[in-house]
Design a protein around this motif. Structure first.
Motif, PDB file in Angstrom:
ATOM      1  N   SER A 111       0.811  -1.217   0.000  1.00  0.00           N
ATOM      2  CA  SER A 111       0.000   0.000   0.000  1.00  0.00           C
ATOM      3  C   SER A 111       0.844   1.267   0.000  1.00  0.00           C
ATOM      4  CB  SER A 111      -0.937   0.012   1.222  1.00  0.00           C
ATOM      5  OG  SER A 111      -1.764  -1.135   1.213  1.00  0.00           O
ATOM      6  N   ASP A 112       2.053   1.200   0.545  1.00  0.00           N
ATOM      7  CA  ASP A 112       2.917   2.379   0.602  1.00  0.00           C
ATOM      8  C   ASP A 112       3.687   2.603  -0.692  1.00  0.00           C
ATOM      9  OD1 ASP A 112       2.205   2.827   3.336  1.00  0.00           O
ATOM     10  OD2 ASP A 112       3.563   1.194   3.867  1.00  0.00           O
ATOM     11  N   SER A 113       3.641   1.636  -1.591  1.00  0.00           N
ATOM     12  CA  SER A 113       4.324   1.759  -2.889  1.00  0.00           C
ATOM     13  C   SER A 113       3.368   1.266  -3.961  1.00  0.00           C
ATOM     14  CB  SER A 113       5.616   0.940  -2.911  1.00  0.00           C
ATOM     15  OG  SER A 113       6.498   1.346  -1.876  1.00  0.00           O
ATOM     16  N   SER A 114       2.776   2.196  -4.671  1.00  0.00           N
ATOM     17  CA  SER A 114       1.715   1.840  -5.619  1.00  0.00           C
ATOM     18  C   SER A 114       2.210   0.961  -6.756  1.00  0.00           C
ATOM     19  CB  SER A 114       1.088   3.119  -6.190  1.00  0.00           C
ATOM     20  OG  SER A 114       2.084   3.920  -6.828  1.00  0.00           O
ATOM     21  N   HIS A 115       3.523   0.949  -7.026  1.00  0.00           N
ATOM     22  CA  HIS A 115       4.023   0.178  -8.166  1.00  0.00           C
ATOM     23  C   HIS A 115       4.393  -1.255  -7.793  1.00  0.00           C
ATOM     24  CE1 HIS A 115       7.645   1.553  -6.125  1.00  0.00           C
ATOM     25  NE2 HIS A 115       8.322   0.604  -6.751  1.00  0.00           N
ATOM     26  N   ILE A 116       4.260  -1.638  -6.514  1.00  0.00           N
ATOM     27  CA  ILE A 116       4.639  -2.991  -6.101  1.00  0.00           C
ATOM     28  C   ILE A 116       3.381  -3.816  -5.870  1.00  0.00           C
ATOM     29  CG2 ILE A 116       5.910  -4.394  -4.459  1.00  0.00           C
ATOM     30  CD1 ILE A 116       7.607  -2.036  -3.762  1.00  0.00           C
ATOM     31  N   SER A 117       3.119  -4.727  -6.762  1.00  0.00           N
ATOM     32  CA  SER A 117       2.039  -5.706  -6.614  1.00  0.00           C
ATOM     33  C   SER A 117       2.389  -6.903  -7.487  1.00  0.00           C
ATOM     34  CB  SER A 117       0.687  -5.117  -7.023  1.00  0.00           C
ATOM     35  OG  SER A 117       0.708  -4.728  -8.376  1.00  0.00           O
ATOM     36  N   PHE A 118       2.128  -8.096  -6.971  1.00  0.00           N
ATOM     37  CA  PHE A 118       2.491  -9.300  -7.712  1.00  0.00           C
ATOM     38  C   PHE A 118       1.671 -10.464  -7.208  1.00  0.00           C
ATOM     39  CE2 PHE A 118       5.453  -8.571  -4.217  1.00  0.00           C
ATOM     40  CZ  PHE A 118       5.352  -9.741  -3.496  1.00  0.00           C
ATOM     41  N   ASP A 119       1.635 -11.504  -8.018  1.00  0.00           N
ATOM     42  CA  ASP A 119       0.994 -12.762  -7.657  1.00  0.00           C
ATOM     43  C   ASP A 119       2.057 -13.741  -7.178  1.00  0.00           C
ATOM     44  OD1 ASP A 119      -1.448 -11.742  -8.493  1.00  0.00           O
ATOM     45  OD2 ASP A 119      -1.200 -12.512 -10.533  1.00  0.00           O
ATOM     46  N   SER A 120       1.664 -14.609  -6.260  1.00  0.00           N
ATOM     47  CA  SER A 120       2.592 -15.569  -5.685  1.00  0.00           C
ATOM     48  C   SER A 120       2.032 -16.973  -5.877  1.00  0.00           C
ATOM     49  CB  SER A 120       2.801 -15.272  -4.192  1.00  0.00           C
ATOM     50  OG  SER A 120       3.717 -16.173  -3.617  1.00  0.00           O
ATOM     51  N   TYR A 121       2.620 -17.715  -6.823  1.00  0.00           N
ATOM     52  CA  TYR A 121       2.184 -19.072  -7.143  1.00  0.00           C
ATOM     53  C   TYR A 121       3.168 -20.084  -6.559  1.00  0.00           C
ATOM     54  CZ  TYR A 121      -1.111 -17.245 -10.624  1.00  0.00           C
ATOM     55  OH  TYR A 121      -2.147 -16.587 -11.250  1.00  0.00           O
ATOM     56  N   MET A 122       2.668 -21.248  -6.251  1.00  0.00           N
ATOM     57  CA  MET A 122       3.531 -22.319  -5.783  1.00  0.00           C
ATOM     58  C   MET A 122       4.477 -22.757  -6.895  1.00  0.00           C
ATOM     59  SD  MET A 122       2.571 -26.135  -4.429  1.00  0.00           S
ATOM     60  CE  MET A 122       2.461 -26.720  -6.119  1.00  0.00           C
ATOM     61  N   THR A 123       5.733 -23.002  -6.532  1.00  0.00           N
ATOM     62  CA  THR A 123       6.721 -23.470  -7.494  1.00  0.00           C
ATOM     63  C   THR A 123       6.504 -24.956  -7.776  1.00  0.00           C
ATOM     64  OG1 THR A 123       8.328 -21.860  -6.660  1.00  0.00           O
ATOM     65  CG2 THR A 123       9.182 -23.702  -7.970  1.00  0.00           C
ATOM     66  N   PRO A 124       6.342 -25.345  -9.042  1.00  0.00           N
ATOM     67  CA  PRO A 124       6.172 -26.781  -9.347  1.00  0.00           C
ATOM     68  C   PRO A 124       7.379 -27.593  -8.890  1.00  0.00           C
ATOM     69  CG  PRO A 124       5.609 -25.413 -11.245  1.00  0.00           C
ATOM     70  CD  PRO A 124       6.257 -24.505 -10.243  1.00  0.00           C
ATOM     71  N   SER A 125       7.134 -28.845  -8.570  1.00  0.00           N
ATOM     72  CA  SER A 125       8.215 -29.712  -8.074  1.00  0.00           C
ATOM     73  C   SER A 125       9.356 -29.835  -9.073  1.00  0.00           C
ATOM     74  CB  SER A 125       7.653 -31.102  -7.740  1.00  0.00           C
ATOM     75  OG  SER A 125       6.653 -31.013  -6.741  1.00  0.00           O
ATOM     76  N   SER A 126       9.024 -29.788 -10.364  1.00  0.00           N
ATOM     77  CA  SER A 126      10.063 -29.935 -11.387  1.00  0.00           C
ATOM     78  C   SER A 126      10.983 -28.723 -11.462  1.00  0.00           C
ATOM     79  CB  SER A 126       9.408 -30.158 -12.761  1.00  0.00           C
ATOM     80  OG  SER A 126       8.525 -29.078 -13.072  1.00  0.00           O
TER      81      SER A 126
END
Length: 229
Positions: A111-126
């Motif tokens: 919220s303090d930095s409007s340009h920082i937003s991302f999705d966080s997905y699980m890393t596949p085992s491979s």
């Protein structure tokens, strides 16, 4: 770094989790003493040959077994209420992060930095590297500075989720259309793992949470150029 595969509680990384561990030990000691006393009384009654069937009144012992449990409950309840207050108290957070639960991944907005937003997905085992944990590693970690009070606003876009990191002693439900909040202060640099703790659907087991705590100077550099982190 806290190892999620170890038995028992993970090492505390925040003051709240330290308080929870101390309270656990305090309550467990009370239970141990009560159990030992009860077992001693049972074994004594079963082994003694001294019996008296004419006693029908014992005011002293009745007072003892009424007052003692009340005292034990008070000694457990007061520390518990104190910790509940500390967990709900959020005063002057230095950083606010919004965590949004999706089916089945997390999104983070600083919220303090409007340009920082991302999705966080699980890393596949491979794609795991040596030393990374299966089903717990993500492609984009939530980065926070250590020693700084951080508030996390938790919500969901579709169904119920729960944002939980055991090492930090935080667990907050993510409810669509509602903002819940929690806070933590990480005392040590490292990587801390959590998972959605609400049964949210078929891929419930595949939306982990990874928090990377770094020194303040490194966090400032990361926040200026997050795409290079």
């Amino acid at each position: 770094m806290a190892y999620p595969s170890q038995l028992g509680f993970q090492d505390a990384a925040s003051p709240i989790m330290e308080e929870l561990l101390h309270f656990h030990d305090h309550a467990l000691m009370a239970v141990l003493l009560i159990s030992a006393l009860v077992l001693y009384i049972i074994s004594t009654l079963m082994s003694t040959k001294l019996t008296n069937t004419t006693n029908i009144d014992a005011q002293e012992i009745e007072m003892v077994w009424t007052v003692m449990p009340a005292v034990v409950l008070v000694t457990i309840a007061l520390p518990s209420l104190r910790i509940l207050y500390l967990m709900d108290e959020i005063s002057n957070p230095a950083l606010t992060i919004k965590a949004i639960g999706h089916q089945w991944y997390w999104s983070y907005e600083y919220s303090d930095s409007s340009h920082i937003s991302f999705d966080s997905y699980m890393t596949p085992s491979s794609d795991l590297l040596p030393g990374e944990f299966r089903l717990l590693e993500v492609d984009n970690r939530m980065v926070t500075p250590m020693g700084l009070s951080t508030r996390v606003l938790v919500t969901a876009e579709d169904v119920l989720h729960s944002w939980a990191v055991p090492t930090l002693g935080v667990k907050t439900d993510a409810i669509p259309g509602r903002l819940n909040q929690t806070s933590f202060l990480i005392c040590h640099p490292g990587t801390y793992y959590g998972q959605c703790s609400e049964i949210c659907g078929a891929n419930h087991s595949f939306m982990p949470i990874v928090i990377e705590a770094i020194p303040m100077a490194n966090f400032v550099s990361w926040s200026i150029s997050p795409q290079e982190s």
